[in-house]
Design an enzyme around this catalytic site. Sequence first.
Site, PDB file in Angstrom:
ATOM      1  N   TYR A 103      28.159 -50.215 -45.118  1.00  0.00           N
ATOM      2  CA  TYR A 103      27.084 -51.147 -45.459  1.00  0.00           C
ATOM      3  C   TYR A 103      26.844 -51.239 -46.953  1.00  0.00           C
ATOM      4  O   TYR A 103      26.341 -52.250 -47.449  1.00  0.00           O
ATOM      5  CB  TYR A 103      25.812 -50.818 -44.657  1.00  0.00           C
ATOM      6  CG  TYR A 103      25.896 -51.546 -43.338  1.00  0.00           C
ATOM      7  CD1 TYR A 103      26.578 -50.987 -42.257  1.00  0.00           C
ATOM      8  CD2 TYR A 103      25.403 -52.833 -43.197  1.00  0.00           C
ATOM      9  CE1 TYR A 103      26.739 -51.692 -41.084  1.00  0.00           C
ATOM     10  CE2 TYR A 103      25.569 -53.539 -42.025  1.00  0.00           C
ATOM     11  CZ  TYR A 103      26.231 -52.974 -40.977  1.00  0.00           C
ATOM     12  OH  TYR A 103      26.404 -53.686 -39.822  1.00  0.00           O
ATOM     13  N   HIS A 139      40.067 -53.500 -36.848  1.00  0.00           N
ATOM     14  CA  HIS A 139      38.649 -53.789 -37.074  1.00  0.00           C
ATOM     15  C   HIS A 139      38.248 -53.524 -38.519  1.00  0.00           C
ATOM     16  O   HIS A 139      37.630 -54.365 -39.163  1.00  0.00           O
ATOM     17  CB  HIS A 139      37.767 -52.960 -36.133  1.00  0.00           C
ATOM     18  CG  HIS A 139      36.311 -53.069 -36.465  1.00  0.00           C
ATOM     19  ND1 HIS A 139      35.583 -54.213 -36.216  1.00  0.00           N
ATOM     20  CD2 HIS A 139      35.447 -52.210 -37.064  1.00  0.00           C
ATOM     21  CE1 HIS A 139      34.332 -54.037 -36.643  1.00  0.00           C
ATOM     22  NE2 HIS A 139      34.244 -52.832 -37.165  1.00  0.00           N
ATOM     23  N   PHE A 140      38.592 -52.354 -39.040  1.00  0.00           N
ATOM     24  CA  PHE A 140      38.087 -52.113 -40.397  1.00  0.00           C
ATOM     25  C   PHE A 140      38.896 -52.845 -41.465  1.00  0.00           C
ATOM     26  O   PHE A 140      38.395 -53.058 -42.564  1.00  0.00           O
ATOM     27  CB  PHE A 140      37.815 -50.633 -40.702  1.00  0.00           C
ATOM     28  CG  PHE A 140      38.966 -49.690 -40.708  1.00  0.00           C
ATOM     29  CD1 PHE A 140      39.928 -49.738 -41.677  1.00  0.00           C
ATOM     30  CD2 PHE A 140      39.044 -48.690 -39.739  1.00  0.00           C
ATOM     31  CE1 PHE A 140      40.976 -48.844 -41.682  1.00  0.00           C
ATOM     32  CE2 PHE A 140      40.089 -47.787 -39.737  1.00  0.00           C
ATOM     33  CZ  PHE A 140      41.064 -47.865 -40.720  1.00  0.00           C
ATOM     34  N   HIS A 141      40.128 -53.272 -41.144  1.00  0.00           N
ATOM     35  CA  HIS A 141      40.819 -54.118 -42.121  1.00  0.00           C
ATOM     36  C   HIS A 141      40.208 -55.518 -42.175  1.00  0.00           C
ATOM     37  O   HIS A 141      40.094 -56.110 -43.240  1.00  0.00           O
ATOM     38  CB  HIS A 141      42.320 -54.191 -41.818  1.00  0.00           C
ATOM     39  CG  HIS A 141      43.073 -53.022 -42.375  1.00  0.00           C
ATOM     40  ND1 HIS A 141      43.116 -51.801 -41.747  1.00  0.00           N
ATOM     41  CD2 HIS A 141      43.788 -52.877 -43.523  1.00  0.00           C
ATOM     42  CE1 HIS A 141      43.827 -50.952 -42.483  1.00  0.00           C
ATOM     43  NE2 HIS A 141      44.247 -51.574 -43.565  1.00  0.00           N
ATOM     44  N   HIS A 156      29.023 -44.327 -42.041  1.00  0.00           N
ATOM     45  CA  HIS A 156      28.646 -45.681 -41.637  1.00  0.00           C
ATOM     46  C   HIS A 156      27.919 -46.433 -42.751  1.00  0.00           C
ATOM     47  O   HIS A 156      28.297 -47.549 -43.095  1.00  0.00           O
ATOM     48  CB  HIS A 156      27.863 -45.734 -40.335  1.00  0.00           C
ATOM     49  CG  HIS A 156      27.602 -47.159 -39.985  1.00  0.00           C
ATOM     50  ND1 HIS A 156      28.506 -47.938 -39.319  1.00  0.00           N
ATOM     51  CD2 HIS A 156      26.584 -47.985 -40.328  1.00  0.00           C
ATOM     52  CE1 HIS A 156      28.059 -49.171 -39.254  1.00  0.00           C
ATOM     53  NE2 HIS A 156      26.892 -49.233 -39.853  1.00  0.00           N
ATOM     54  N   ARG A 161      46.640 -45.201 -33.593  1.00  0.00           N
ATOM     55  CA  ARG A 161      46.478 -45.278 -35.040  1.00  0.00           C
ATOM     56  C   ARG A 161      47.009 -43.981 -35.643  1.00  0.00           C
ATOM     57  O   ARG A 161      47.334 -43.040 -34.930  1.00  0.00           O
ATOM     58  CB  ARG A 161      45.003 -45.481 -35.404  1.00  0.00           C
ATOM     59  CG  ARG A 161      44.121 -44.276 -35.128  1.00  0.00           C
ATOM     60  CD  ARG A 161      42.647 -44.542 -35.370  1.00  0.00           C
ATOM     61  NE  ARG A 161      42.321 -44.617 -36.785  1.00  0.00           N
ATOM     62  CZ  ARG A 161      41.065 -44.473 -37.265  1.00  0.00           C
ATOM     63  NH1 ARG A 161      40.047 -44.251 -36.441  1.00  0.00           N
ATOM     64  NH2 ARG A 161      40.824 -44.556 -38.546  1.00  0.00           N
ATOM     65  N   ARG A 162      47.112 -43.944 -36.970  1.00  0.00           N
ATOM     66  CA  ARG A 162      47.478 -42.730 -37.695  1.00  0.00           C
ATOM     67  C   ARG A 162      48.733 -42.068 -37.130  1.00  0.00           C
ATOM     68  O   ARG A 162      48.784 -40.857 -36.917  1.00  0.00           O
ATOM     69  CB  ARG A 162      46.306 -41.743 -37.676  1.00  0.00           C
ATOM     70  CG  ARG A 162      45.142 -42.231 -38.502  1.00  0.00           C
ATOM     71  CD  ARG A 162      43.959 -41.308 -38.495  1.00  0.00           C
ATOM     72  NE  ARG A 162      43.097 -41.574 -39.645  1.00  0.00           N
ATOM     73  CZ  ARG A 162      41.879 -41.071 -39.805  1.00  0.00           C
ATOM     74  NH1 ARG A 162      41.374 -40.271 -38.914  1.00  0.00           N
ATOM     75  NH2 ARG A 162      41.193 -41.356 -40.877  1.00  0.00           N
TER      76      ARG A 162
HETATM   77 CU    CU Z   1      29.960 -47.538 -38.280  1.00  0.00          CU
END
Ligand code: CU
Length: 544
Positions: A220, A367-369, A216, A430-431
């Site tokens: 950041y 989300h992470f893209h 995580h 996913r994956r």
């Molecule tokens: Cu996280």
Amino acid sequence: ISACLVGSEMCIRDSVYTATGALVIGALFGLLQAYSRADLVSAPAWFDYYRMLTVHGVLMALVFTTFFITGIALFSTYRAIPRERSVAWGWWSFLLMLIGTLMAAVTILSGNATVLYTFYAPLKAHPAFYFGATFLVLGTWMVGYEILENIAWWKRDHRDERVPLVVYCAAVTFIMWFIATLGVVAEMGLLIPWSLGWTSGINVMLTRMFFWYFGHPLVYFWIMGAYLIWYNILPKRYAGHTLSDGLTRLVFLMLLLLSTPVGIHHEFMEPAIASTWKFLHTITTFGVAVPSFMTAFAIFASFELAARARGKRGFIATVTNLPWGDPVFTGPALGMLLFIIGGFGGVVNASYAMDSLVHNTIWIVGHFHVTVGGPVALSFIGAAYWLVPALTGRKLFAPKLALWQTYMWFVGMLIMSIAMHWAGLLGSPRRTSEVTYLGAQAAAAWHPEMIATAIGGTLLYISILMFVIVAVGTRLRNQTEPGLAYTPVEFATPQPGSGTTPPVLDHFGRWAVLAVVLALAAYAGPFTELLSQHAYLAPGLRTW
Ligand code: CU
């Protein structure tokens, strides 16, 4: 300007171009995955889906981001603290990161580390992959040391002054990174002996908890790099100021304190962790959103003050006052817009009950893209249009192409990530390489979204090629002043009258200690619980 000052920046230039190389190679495999899932092309024989998925994840999420952020953090430090310095340290750190990257990349491409970018045990890679990843991290530690060493040098003659803001942002980012990477180094301490055959099995749950202790704050680390750009580089583009020096430092300190004690929000579905700890990490996750809200406020307030300084008032006038024709501005600014979607999705992911609906679906990938590929990558790319001319002594090649590149990326990412989120709600996993499930009706429901994902991915890839043309074109151009690759840059100054900065914010040591204490407080319980359970040591699996 001495040759020494210029020489110390050469490793940064190569770092940024390495990041660009990772981006263009890594993205190609992402594009082919989108086509494969949309059933548009049958993947060529060499395209082993999971191997290429691993290359894509590692090059984009770990290599592109790391090389860029180390580059811009070091550049900011060097420019804000001009001094005669040894060029060796920067080169050694760059070489160590490069060797680590090449080791990991070759191991994956040769089919010996198809473990995806989270390298979850019991999937077992060749030791060269784990060593490579470790070298990459050790190289970043050298960069962090270099930044702190420069601060210590500067402090000798500036006892009672605040550290230059941009250097402060870089330093706090790397202090956070030191604390976070202890998790992945501890994990490597388990994975490496196991991959070498020295231990018979691995405690899977322990490695995963170490991974997310690191995983995580890893995001950041990127976000703080983007914020460094928003607070220190962006304001000059719209003739504005950083809203407040003290507030910026407070935002970075909050990110230092709150980035680490949240990692279990990635392990909501792990049965071996008690719900108490999952709940605790949910609360802290909502805590780490606060400095991002503060940033949203500070940036928009800075936009407004810049507009008011030109006699413009109101929302529309504030927005139209901004330089929408300047790629250094549009990159980060369009990234901020994408972050709104990312923040919305993040609230869903961090909420235990809602997360169980989207868990392991392509929603998470969306989300992470939209976050890594949104505020992070677009800020890095926009900043590159400022950084590369400064590093090479050349004017930016094809600035209009650079501008359209940022808009193209924005539109591509918007289409791709919204389609992914939506398909995730419909249950698309996913994956997974093949998501038609032999024509099952439920799977047919998300086929249009898979097509949209491929269209968005295509726009993104064209955008990346445009970026590469600008980056390479700039490099090949004639120098503005031959033989002197040193272009002065300016960092933002605080809004006049925004108040003085309390000295306590600059006491790095005590904030670092507090960050460690918070991380320990958040993880002492879950780790104790894990270690008190019977450890089922898993043998390594090679599923490919
Ligand atoms: Cu996280």
